[in-house]
Design a protein around this motif. Structure first.
Motif, mmCIF file in Angstrom:
data_model
loop_
_atom_site.group_PDB
_atom_site.id
_atom_site.type_symbol
_atom_site.label_atom_id
_atom_site.label_comp_id
_atom_site.label_asym_id
_atom_site.label_seq_id
_atom_site.Cartn_x
_atom_site.Cartn_y
_atom_site.Cartn_z
ATOM 1 N N THR A 1 52.197 26.904 34.616
ATOM 2 C CA THR A 1 52.409 28.116 33.819
ATOM 3 C C THR A 1 51.111 28.911 33.711
ATOM 4 O O THR A 1 51.113 30.128 33.803
ATOM 5 C CB THR A 1 52.871 27.769 32.397
ATOM 6 O OG1 THR A 1 51.971 26.808 31.856
ATOM 7 C CG2 THR A 1 54.245 27.196 32.409
ATOM 8 N N HIS A 2 50.002 28.187 33.552
ATOM 9 C CA HIS A 2 48.697 28.853 33.460
ATOM 10 C C HIS A 2 48.442 29.668 34.738
ATOM 11 O O HIS A 2 48.004 30.815 34.675
ATOM 12 C CB HIS A 2 47.619 27.793 33.234
ATOM 13 C CG HIS A 2 46.222 28.292 33.332
ATOM 14 N ND1 HIS A 2 45.684 29.193 32.429
ATOM 15 C CD2 HIS A 2 45.233 28.026 34.235
ATOM 16 C CE1 HIS A 2 44.427 29.445 32.775
ATOM 17 N NE2 HIS A 2 44.131 28.759 33.864
ATOM 18 N N SER A 3 48.734 29.083 35.903
ATOM 19 C CA SER A 3 48.503 29.788 37.173
ATOM 20 C C SER A 3 49.345 31.059 37.247
ATOM 21 O O SER A 3 48.854 32.121 37.660
ATOM 22 C CB SER A 3 48.856 28.894 38.357
ATOM 23 O OG SER A 3 48.134 27.698 38.273
ATOM 24 N N LEU B 1 46.154 31.051 42.640
ATOM 25 C CA LEU B 1 45.585 29.870 43.301
ATOM 26 C C LEU B 1 44.239 29.425 42.718
ATOM 27 O O LEU B 1 43.627 28.493 43.237
ATOM 28 C CB LEU B 1 45.423 30.153 44.807
ATOM 29 C CG LEU B 1 46.720 30.467 45.577
ATOM 30 C CD1 LEU B 1 46.396 30.794 47.033
ATOM 31 C CD2 LEU B 1 47.698 29.298 45.511
ATOM 32 N N HIS B 2 43.775 30.077 41.652
ATOM 33 C CA HIS B 2 42.391 29.816 41.216
ATOM 34 C C HIS B 2 42.138 28.352 40.854
ATOM 35 O O HIS B 2 41.055 27.835 41.068
ATOM 36 C CB HIS B 2 41.988 30.752 40.057
ATOM 37 C CG HIS B 2 42.528 30.348 38.721
ATOM 38 N ND1 HIS B 2 43.824 30.593 38.335
ATOM 39 C CD2 HIS B 2 41.953 29.697 37.681
ATOM 40 C CE1 HIS B 2 44.012 30.123 37.118
ATOM 41 N NE2 HIS B 2 42.889 29.573 36.697
ATOM 42 N N ASP B 3 43.146 27.668 40.301
ATOM 43 C CA ASP B 3 42.945 26.274 39.867
ATOM 44 C C ASP B 3 43.562 25.258 40.824
ATOM 45 O O ASP B 3 43.754 24.099 40.436
ATOM 46 C CB ASP B 3 43.577 26.076 38.472
ATOM 47 C CG ASP B 3 42.583 26.331 37.347
ATOM 48 O OD1 ASP B 3 41.367 26.311 37.611
ATOM 49 O OD2 ASP B 3 43.031 26.542 36.201
ATOM 50 N N ILE B 4 43.871 25.670 42.053
ATOM 51 C CA ILE B 4 44.577 24.768 42.980
ATOM 52 C C ILE B 4 43.753 23.491 43.237
ATOM 53 O O ILE B 4 44.311 22.433 43.523
ATOM 54 C CB ILE B 4 44.947 25.504 44.309
ATOM 55 C CG1 ILE B 4 46.008 24.747 45.097
ATOM 56 C CG2 ILE B 4 43.732 25.778 45.178
ATOM 57 C CD1 ILE B 4 47.397 24.854 44.557
ATOM 58 N N GLU C 1 34.414 30.793 42.475
ATOM 59 C CA GLU C 1 33.563 31.496 41.499
ATOM 60 C C GLU C 1 34.164 31.642 40.101
ATOM 61 O O GLU C 1 33.497 32.173 39.215
ATOM 62 C CB GLU C 1 33.239 32.907 42.022
ATOM 63 C CG GLU C 1 32.408 32.919 43.286
ATOM 64 C CD GLU C 1 32.087 34.343 43.754
ATOM 65 O OE1 GLU C 1 31.132 34.500 44.524
ATOM 66 O OE2 GLU C 1 32.813 35.299 43.371
ATOM 67 N N HIS C 2 35.404 31.183 39.877
ATOM 68 C CA HIS C 2 36.076 31.592 38.634
ATOM 69 C C HIS C 2 35.513 30.970 37.356
ATOM 70 O O HIS C 2 35.895 31.376 36.267
ATOM 71 C CB HIS C 2 37.592 31.379 38.721
ATOM 72 C CG HIS C 2 38.060 29.971 38.554
ATOM 73 N ND1 HIS C 2 38.121 29.068 39.583
ATOM 74 C CD2 HIS C 2 38.516 29.302 37.463
ATOM 75 C CE1 HIS C 2 38.583 27.919 39.137
ATOM 76 N NE2 HIS C 2 38.831 28.028 37.844
ATOM 77 N N HIS C 3 34.581 29.997 37.471
ATOM 78 C CA HIS C 3 33.938 29.477 36.256
ATOM 79 C C HIS C 3 32.467 29.878 36.176
ATOM 80 O O HIS C 3 31.730 29.359 35.329
ATOM 81 C CB HIS C 3 34.055 27.947 36.185
ATOM 82 C CG HIS C 3 35.421 27.484 35.769
ATOM 83 N ND1 HIS C 3 35.913 27.660 34.489
ATOM 84 C CD2 HIS C 3 36.420 26.881 36.459
ATOM 85 C CE1 HIS C 3 37.141 27.169 34.421
ATOM 86 N NE2 HIS C 3 37.475 26.699 35.609
ATOM 87 N N CYS D 1 40.702 36.639 32.663
ATOM 88 C CA CYS D 1 42.128 36.349 32.440
ATOM 89 C C CYS D 1 42.339 34.856 32.226
ATOM 90 O O CYS D 1 43.189 34.441 31.421
ATOM 91 C CB CYS D 1 42.963 36.805 33.636
ATOM 92 S SG CYS D 1 42.853 38.573 33.925
ATOM 93 N N ASP D 2 41.581 34.039 32.949
ATOM 94 C CA ASP D 2 41.666 32.583 32.868
ATOM 95 C C ASP D 2 41.346 32.121 31.442
ATOM 96 O O ASP D 2 42.127 31.394 30.811
ATOM 97 C CB ASP D 2 40.645 32.008 33.871
ATOM 98 C CG ASP D 2 40.615 30.497 33.891
ATOM 99 O OD1 ASP D 2 41.653 29.884 33.614
ATOM 100 O OD2 ASP D 2 39.545 29.932 34.192
ATOM 101 N N VAL D 3 40.224 32.587 30.906
ATOM 102 C CA VAL D 3 39.806 32.155 29.568
ATOM 103 C C VAL D 3 40.785 32.708 28.520
ATOM 104 O O VAL D 3 41.180 32.001 27.597
ATOM 105 C CB VAL D 3 38.349 32.593 29.284
ATOM 106 C CG1 VAL D 3 37.964 32.273 27.848
ATOM 107 C CG2 VAL D 3 37.397 31.901 30.260
#
Ligand SMILES: [Fe+2]
Ligand SMILES: [Fe+2]
Length: 389
Positions: A208-210, A240-243, A294-296, A323-325
């Motif tokens: 759901t987060h993705s 796909l950021h957390d794949i 790079e997302h973190h 958006c992730d945070v």
């Protein structure tokens, strides 16, 4: 020929004629008059006609317009960032002409497509009562309703994660299909809708987060005035950021309390693992690979992974980071309750310039406040719950 088809045909003819003849030329005036007449005919039955352009697909209201299959203007309009075209009741002839001028400017600039042109395109569009895609300044807002359940999208994301885990690859076709479907859900109504998922069942790989990050990334990219194809590639990157989490041991992923140093180090490997999986899958997925990596990383260089040579991250990575945070804060975790929208936005604002790009935070804050009635919280019972409805 049906009325919407007759209008679109005359609309395209007017645009084509306007590229050939300068203002005041009789041929140009005639073509604009003809399109304006078609619009009035259309509005006699449907006072607020709405068109959605998604690649080759044209949707009129909620129905696909199949008669215009070979019409290449849909793709061109979409690529110029015009995915939604809605006319309010009683559009004046002059207003209609200046709207056509704006559309033509967008089409011309998207053909040049330099970053300079994009800047210009972003600041020069004013539509007044002819609204193109719910402008964030648009008032008054109405409560959005949507009929999508996103059940298939959830299943597809789970399948993508399983493929990444078992075979170590992700499929561009499936990721694109999910993003296209999310775009349709977002643009199905009169206003842009932001569907946010909340699944009740346990969600070990953050399905759901993705999906939520993909939706938020696309909404934010739209608010920044990016073109349709760019919006969708940011969406794929968000999806796909957390794949890379498929390669983190399950006991670490589902641990309810605080991490030990060793567990934290394992968890911090998911950006690099994600980039590796994506790069090994498809050449065309280079942007999602960069974003996964790079997302973190914070604006000031902090976060993970640590870059050997300090450099600026890609715009898409900074956008997905915000958006992730935001989505993570709004979700209940075993060790804390979900934060309210205002609290989460306040947190992001407080860290703008340090951790997050302040301009992106400001746009997200503005977008979430103005579009709050458009956020449709969707549960796994397949019934969207719309605030205020
Ligand atoms: Fe992450
Ligand atoms: Fe994430």
């Amino acid at each position: 020929m049906s009325e919407p088809v007759a209008f679109l045909t005359a609309f395209a003819h007017a645009l084509a004629t306007m590229t050939l003849y300068a203002g005041g030329h009789p041929a140009r005036e005639l073509a604009i008059d003809a399109a304006y007449c078609e619009l009035q005919d259309l509005q006699a039955d449907t006072p607020r006609p709405l068109f959605t352009f998604l690649g080759d697909e044209i949707v009129y209201g909620r129905l696909p317009l199949r008669e215009l299959k070979a019409w290449d203007w849909s793709r061109r309009l979409d690529q110029a960032g015009i995915q939604r075209l809605e006319f309010e009741d009683r559009v004046g002839r002059e207003e209609f002409e200046s709207f056509l001028d704006d559309v033509l400017a967008r089409l011309t600039l998207s053909a040049i497509d330099t970053s300079e042109a994009r800047q210009l395109r972003r600041s020069s569009i004013r539509y007044g009562t002819v609204a193109v895609r719910g402008d964030v300044d648009e008032q008054p807002l109405q409560t959005a309703t949507i009929t999508y359940s996103l059940g298939e999208e959830v299943d597809t994301v789970r399948w993508l994660q399983e493929e990444a885990k078992v075979r170590g690859v992700v499929s561009l076709t499936e990721a694109e299909a999910v993003v296209r479907s999310l775009t349709l859900a977002m643009h199905a109504g009169r206003h842009l809708v932001i569907p946010m998922l909340q699944l009740k069942e346990f969600d070990q790989y953050t399905t759901t987060h993705s999906l939520n990050v993909a939706v938020l990334a696309m909404a934010l990219a739209e608010a920044l005035g990016l073109s349709g194809p760019d919006v969708r590639s940011f969406g794929i990157a968000g999806l796909l950021h957390d794949i890379g989490k498929v390669r983190i041991p399950l006991e670490v992923l589902i641990k309810p309390g605080k991490f030990t140093d060793a567990e934290r180090a394992l968890m911090n490997r998911h950006p690099a693992e994600g980039a590796r999986i994506i790069l090994e899958s498809e050449e065309q997925l280079d942007l999602p690979a960069v974003v996964a990596y790079e997302h973190h990383i914070m604006l000031n260089g902090g976060g993970d992974p640590t870059l050997t040579f300090r450099r600026d991250c890609h715009q898409a990575s900074k956008l997905v980071h915000v958006c992730d945070v935001y989505d993570a804060l709004g979700t209940t975790r075993p060790y804390r309750e979900a934060w309210s929208q205002e609290r989460a936005l306040g947190y992001l604002e407080g860290r703008g310039g340090l951790e997050f790009d302040p301009e992106l935070v400001a746009t997200l804050v503005r977008m979430m406040r103005v579009w709050e009635p458009h956020i449709a919280v969707m549960h796994d019972e397949h019934a969207p719950v719309v605030p205020g409805a």
